[in-house]
Design an enzyme around this catalytic site. Structure first.
Site, short mmCIF file in Angstrom:
data_model
loop_
_atom_site.label_atom_id
_atom_site.label_comp_id
_atom_site.label_asym_id
_atom_site.label_seq_id
_atom_site.Cartn_x
_atom_site.Cartn_y
_atom_site.Cartn_z
N HIS A 291 0.82 -1.22 0.00
CA HIS A 291 0.00 0.00 0.00
C HIS A 291 0.86 1.27 0.00
O HIS A 291 0.48 2.30 0.54
CB HIS A 291 -0.95 0.02 1.19
N ASN B 16 -10.28 -2.72 2.02
CA ASN B 16 -9.95 -2.70 0.59
C ASN B 16 -11.21 -2.40 -0.22
O ASN B 16 -12.32 -2.36 0.31
CB ASN B 16 -9.36 -4.04 0.14
N TYR C 254 0.60 -4.67 12.08
CA TYR C 254 0.53 -3.24 11.79
C TYR C 254 1.29 -2.42 12.82
O TYR C 254 1.96 -1.44 12.47
CB TYR C 254 -0.93 -2.79 11.69
#
EC number: 1.11.1.6
Length: 725
Positions: free
Chosen positions: A108, A181, A395
């Site tokens: 991304h 997404n 993350y």
């Protein structure tokens, strides 16, 4: 195990005041938004303003520590002598430059973002304690980042890829991130495979080729060996992989989450963000050219739309299911490779999402925004989805690496708009000056503060609902409820119209034609054959392979709705680009273009006049223009010489005006010709009267804008695409 896909079963959700009265196609929202460039919410523009730096008139250059300096010349031993090591101005300036770039995202990396707000359409406190859903009309500031997945920051916007839809809510009880997404499913079921997936789709390690694409051996080797990838792969091979813009695509939370109310009772939910601009996608040949014409097409489109006060909107909804429904529908709700068809569980609207403010600084906001699916608030909880469970670790670890320390959430774009109190201390990039000299719990020296939150204090604190462990044994395996990899890809493929199915077939043909390994190709064909023998056979035909015998264990005839990017009429032509082709040699041609420009601007479209050279009334030259830059093309009168060999000009490449018209037709765009402008159609063997082709004389000019508007709303004329028999 072969789960069945039942149809017609409707799950009724007991949600207070579920109807959203403002879901009126966005008309009421636009009226409000046009009167103000922001939502007017606490913490919107004003929150970040204290971090703005204005280098206007009257200011002088200083170091980062405030010393006024001249940083245009280094300190030297004489005018022609060597530079001195003691020059702190040089050292600090160069050091700061050397460290300007943080590591880009591993995935991304290529993205664009904007600010806005979410407005709840009802009080949903009966199903969630989340404060941002606690009342009708309650507004919450948001930040939404769109992206591609595989490419680097320097790649193109319009590559074929899954697209990120990462949304942050700055709620009054902390930040809540939905890191989703534009496709509702994902390639893998377990986060432990994520490094393998990304390593396979990234460029080859030896030559860094190809960039931002999966048309190579390693990607398809992974796909062929991992049937869980098939569902997402088919979505990506369809129009969802090449959206017309960020504004013309939906968003999804991908995973199953939980809503938890104040009583501790929970519901399973899946998020849907439905674009109010209408779903629309490019076609592959168009996307390829657009990569070269404007690699920043998507980010420019988003910025320009907001800048012109055409604020993008999405209807936010959730599919709400009972905890006991986890296996009810013939598949596992914890499986991120599965959708819940809307025929089984309808989408309940919960609010609207609006983007109404562009970023002021790309790096400080878009690049430094560090999302985390573990950013949750009271009333929200996770499911046992193994992909989600792994993301909750990954993350945080990624942001620690990118920022170089644990204080990434102190960066302005990442700061919550609610107070932060804890005993976290120090680390790289610490911006807070903590005055508490007893940073531990429990303590007496600071009165026991900060104290652990309790359910009896204020609105209580985040807590997980009562959840059961499905299996008490430690295992390193996959659940049998995850093992049907082919029924839902078939459901998706069968839900597309034939021309869209052909686009998926053609995309698979293109990708596999770039694969050099016969074994990899055959493995992919074997997976396709479990989805559809017809699909597999058509791909084989282009690759010179013998069609396989049907592998029908998972074949069925079911369909679902809401998965198509084509055949959905757009609600408006606002922000769509219209190319008006003229000849600068004819005042009448320019005057006719001026009439059309006025008409289409009145409809909110963006008309651009194209001529041989820039002059009054001409916006673009033929030499710098291509059909991919427009959503429709009109050729005005007295332009016939542009479309003959005798009329060739050194001001643009050979046949460029004809090429624009011909390509617009091939890409499925509406095209029109006025008077002698029909010469453009004759040069391209295009017949007047075909769907989306408009031919009028000068008397018919007044009616053309309305007719052309109808063609633009259709967006793509799929009848122009041949379909395999």
């Amino acid at each position: 195990m072969k789960p069945s896909i039942s149809t017609g079963l409707l799950l009724l959700n007991a949600v207070a005041n579920a109807a959203c009265p403002y879901m009126d196609g966005g008309a009421s929202l636009r009226k409000r938004g046009e009167s103000s460039g922001s939502s007017g919410l606490p913490g919107d523009d004003g929150y970040l303003e204290k971090f703005y730096v204005e280098d206007g008139n009257g200011v002088f250059t200083t170091t980062d520590f405030g010393t006024p300096v001249d940083d245009t010349h280094s300190l030297k031993a004489g005018e022609r002598g060597p530079t001195l090591l003691e020059d702190f101005v040089l050292r600090t300036k160069i050091t700061r430059f050397d460290h300007e770039r943080v590591p880009e995202r591993a995935v991304h990396a290529r993205g664009a973002a904007a600010h806005g707000y979410f407005e709840s359409c009802a009080d949903f406190s009966n199903i969630t304690g989340a404060s941002f859903l606690g009342g009708a009309g309650k507004k919450t500031p948001v930040f939404l980042r769109f992206s591609t997945v595989a490419g680097s920051r320097g790649s193109s916007d319009t590559v074929r890829d899954v697209h990120g839809f990462a949304l942050r809510f700055y709620t009054d009880e902390g930040n809540y991130d939905i890191v989703g997404n534009n496709i509702p499913v994902f390639f893998i079921q377990d986060a432990i495979q994520f490094p393998d997936l990304i390593h396979s789709v990234k460029p080859r390690p030896d030559n860094e080729i190809p960039q931002a694409g999966t048309a190579h051996d390693s990607a398809w080797d992974f796909f062929g060996q991992n049937p869980s990838t098939m569902h997402t792969l088919l979505w990506a091979l369809s129009g969802h992989g090449i959206p017309r813009s960020f504004r013309h695509m939906d968003g999804f939370g991908v995973h199953t989450f939980r809503f938890v109310n104040d009583a501790g009772k929970s519901k399973l939910v899946k998020y849907h963000f439905k674009t109010k601009q209408g779903l629309a996608s490019l076609v592959w040949s168009e996307a390829l050219v657009l990569n070269g014409q404007n690699p920043d097409f998507h980010r420019q489109d988003l910025f320009d739309a907001i800048d012109s006060k055409n604020y993008p909107e999405w209807e936010v909804g959730v599919q709400i299911m009972d905890e006991s429904d986890v296996l009810r529908f013939g598949f596992d709700l914890n499986d991120p490779t599965k959708i819940v068809p809307v025929e089984l569980v309808p989408i309940t609207p919960i609010g609207k999402l609006v983007l109404n403010r562009n970023t002021k600084n790309y790096f400080a906001e878009t690049e430094q925004a560090m999302f985390n699916p573990g950013h949750v608030v009271r009333g929200i909880d996770f499911s046992d989805d193994p992909l989600l469970q792994g993301r909750l670790f990954s993350y945080v670890d990624t942001q620690l690496n990118r920022h170089g320390g644990p204080n990434f959430e102190q960066v302005p774009i990442n700061q919550p708009h609610s107070p932060v109190h804890n005993n976290n201390r120090d680390g790289a990039g610490q911006n807070m000056i903590h005055l508490n000299t007893a940073p531990y719990t429990p303590n007496t020296l600071n009165g026991g503060f900060p104290k652990p939150a309790t359910q009896n204090a204020g609105r209580g604190h985040f807590t997980a609902p009562a959840r059961k462990i499905v299996d008490a044994h430690y295992v390193r395996n996959i659940s049998p409820t995850f093992l049907d990899y082919w029924s839902q890809p078939r459901l998706f493929f069968q839900s597309l119209v034939p021309a869209e199915q052909q686009m998926v077939i053609n995309a698979a043909r293109f990708e596999l034609s770039k694969v050099s390994s016969d074994a990899v190709r055959k493995a992919a064909i074997a997976q396709f054959n479990k989805i559809s023998n017809e699909f597999a056979a058509h791909v084989c035909k282009a690759l010179g392979l013998a069609p396989p015998a049907p592998d029908s264990a998972y074949y069925h005839d079911n369909k679902t709705s809401g998965v198509s990017t084509f055949g959905n009429r757009l609600p408006s032509i606002k922000t769509l680009n219209i190319g008006i082709l003229v000849t600068t040699a004819s005042p009448a041609s320019l005057a006719q273009a001026e009439t059309l420009v006025k008409a289409f601007k009145g409809k909110g479209a963006v008309p651009k006049v194209v001529g041989e050279y820039i002059t009054s009334g001409v916006d673009m030259t033929y030499s710098a223009t291509n059909a991919v830059l427009f959503d429709g093309v009109i050729v005005v009168d007295e332009t016939n010489k542009l479309f003959t060999k005798a009329g060739a000009s050194t001001l643009f490449p050979p046949q460029r005006p004809t090429e624009i018209v011909r390509d617009a037709f091939l890409y499925g765009k509406p095209i029109a010709a006025i008077g002698t402008g029909k010469a453009a159609f004759e040069a391209s063997s295009i017949d007047c009267g075909q769907e989306g082709v408009y031919c009028v004389d000068n008397k018919g000019l007044s009616g053309l804008p309305d007719a052309f508007e109808d063609g633009l709303k259709t967006f793509k004329f799929l009848g122009r695409y041949p379909v395999d028999k």
